[in-house]
Design a protein around this motif. Structure first.
Motif, PDB file in Angstrom:
ATOM      1  N   CYS A   7      78.037  47.420 -17.947  1.00 33.81           N
ATOM      2  CA  CYS A   7      79.373  47.866 -17.558  1.00 33.81           C
ATOM      3  C   CYS A   7      79.771  48.998 -18.486  1.00 33.81           C
ATOM      4  N   ILE A 109      82.896  41.163 -12.458  1.00 33.09           N
ATOM      5  CA  ILE A 109      82.035  40.451 -13.403  1.00 33.09           C
ATOM      6  C   ILE A 109      82.378  38.963 -13.431  1.00 33.09           C
ATOM      7  N   PHE A 189      78.474  37.298 -13.559  1.00 27.97           N
ATOM      8  CA  PHE A 189      77.503  38.178 -14.200  1.00 27.97           C
ATOM      9  C   PHE A 189      77.682  38.163 -15.720  1.00 27.97           C
ATOM     10  N   PRO A 191      77.045  40.981 -18.287  1.00 25.41           N
ATOM     11  CA  PRO A 191      76.616  42.360 -18.575  1.00 25.41           C
ATOM     12  C   PRO A 191      76.637  42.704 -20.062  1.00 25.41           C
ATOM     13  N   TRP A 193      78.453  45.364 -22.289  1.00 27.31           N
ATOM     14  CA  TRP A 193      79.658  46.181 -22.137  1.00 27.31           C
ATOM     15  C   TRP A 193      79.576  47.401 -23.046  1.00 27.31           C
TER      16      TRP A 193
END
Length: 312
Positions: A7, A109, A189, A191, A193
């Motif tokens: 992200c 997310i 999710f 991710p 960042w």
């Protein structure tokens, strides 16, 4: 590299588009736009939508998926973007969710379970009742079943008050209870960042001011005039975006261009401040802070190093 979902967030004009494309090229990735205005077709210049040459053959998604006179929402964004992200990952590629709309990104997310909106006529009944009785009465009606939501929503927020009442009438569950239940679920999710910003806010603001001037040089007024001439209502949600509503007044002869330009620049700087505030609440965000002299290549190198460290 195992971190195949990234992200990339940050304020407007911080350089997210260029970094997202470079990351995609380096990591065999594809970009999922997370911008509440770039979803609209024919709204290209004013939304700073990436041009074909900027995409450099990297696949981009969630651009041009709605007409300007449609009402787009976070629930619709998530419904469309979630299977796209899942497909990218299933094909063994890196998914890079990049943009500045924090609400959309966070809910994507999280995998927010949005309350369904069945077409049973309840919403139409509520709209008619609101027209007849006024929004303060509707807010009091909400207060009787969901005091927390009523306290949070001002009477002027017609859309959300009626939405809260609609959910309660349709499901028997208050929107406060629904949101609490959704937040308790594990995120869909996980991710990495990355946040992109400038150490000196004044540098970012100068970039924003310059971008507005460049948009005008690229033909923003002509873009807006074309939208209006095609029948897009000037009061629709998309046309209320920064950089559109102000210049509509110029086209109508109600505002001098110079004053409207200053208004857009001020509004864009305020928006960037709100974006910074939103994203800095995310404790998982790794910030890539750049100076005015920092090159895109240096930022890319730092981003890739963080991803290597993350996977180590």
């Amino acid at each position: 590299m195992h971190s195949r979902l990234i992200c990339l967030a940050g304020p407007t004009a911080s350089g997210k588009t260029a970094l997202a494309v470079s990351l995609a090229e380096a990591l065999d990735g594809e970009v999922v736009s997370c911008d509440s205005m770039q979803v609209y077709r024919r709204m290209d210049i004013g939304t700073a939508k990436p041009r074909r040459e900027e995409m450099r053959a990297v696949a981009h998604y969630m651009l041009d998926v709605a007409e300007p006179d449609e009402d787009f929402s976070v629930s619709r964004y998530c419904a469309m973007a979630t299977p796209i992200v899942e497909d990218i990952l299933a094909r063994g590629k890196t998914a890079i969710v990049a943009g500045g709309t924090g609400l959309y990104m966070d809910n994507l997310i999280r995998g927010t379970d949005f309350a369904p909106i069945p077409d049973t006529g309840v919403r139409a009944e509520l709209e008619a009742e609101a027209n007849r009785r006024g929004m303060e009465a509707m807010r009091e009606q909400l207060r009787a079943v969901d005091p927390a939501a009523a306290a949070r929503l001002p009477a002027a927020d017609r859309k959300r008050i009626l939405r809260a009442l609609e959910i309660y009438r349709e499901t028997g569950e208050t929107i406060t209870d629904h949101d609490a239940r959704t937040r308790a679920l594990p995120p869909r999710f996980a991710p990495v960042w990355l946040g992109l910003d400038f150490t000196d806010r004044a540098v970012l603001y100068r970039r924003i001011d310059l971008r507005v001037e460049q948009m005008l040089e690229m033909g923003l007024l002509e873009e807006i005039r074309g939208l209006l001439n095609s029948g897009v209502p000037e009061r629709c949600t998309a046309m209320q975006a920064i950089g559109y509503k102000e210049f509509v007044a110029v086209i109508k002869g109600e505002e001098p261009l110079r004053e409207a330009t200053s208004q857009v620049q001020r509004a864009s700087r305020r928006y960037a401040k709100r974006q910074r505030t939103w994203f800095r609440r995310n404790a998982a965000m790794h910030w890539l802070l750049r100076e005015e002299s920092t090159t895109d290549e240096e930022i890319l190198a730092r981003a890739l190093q963080h991803l290597r460290d993350f996977d180590a």
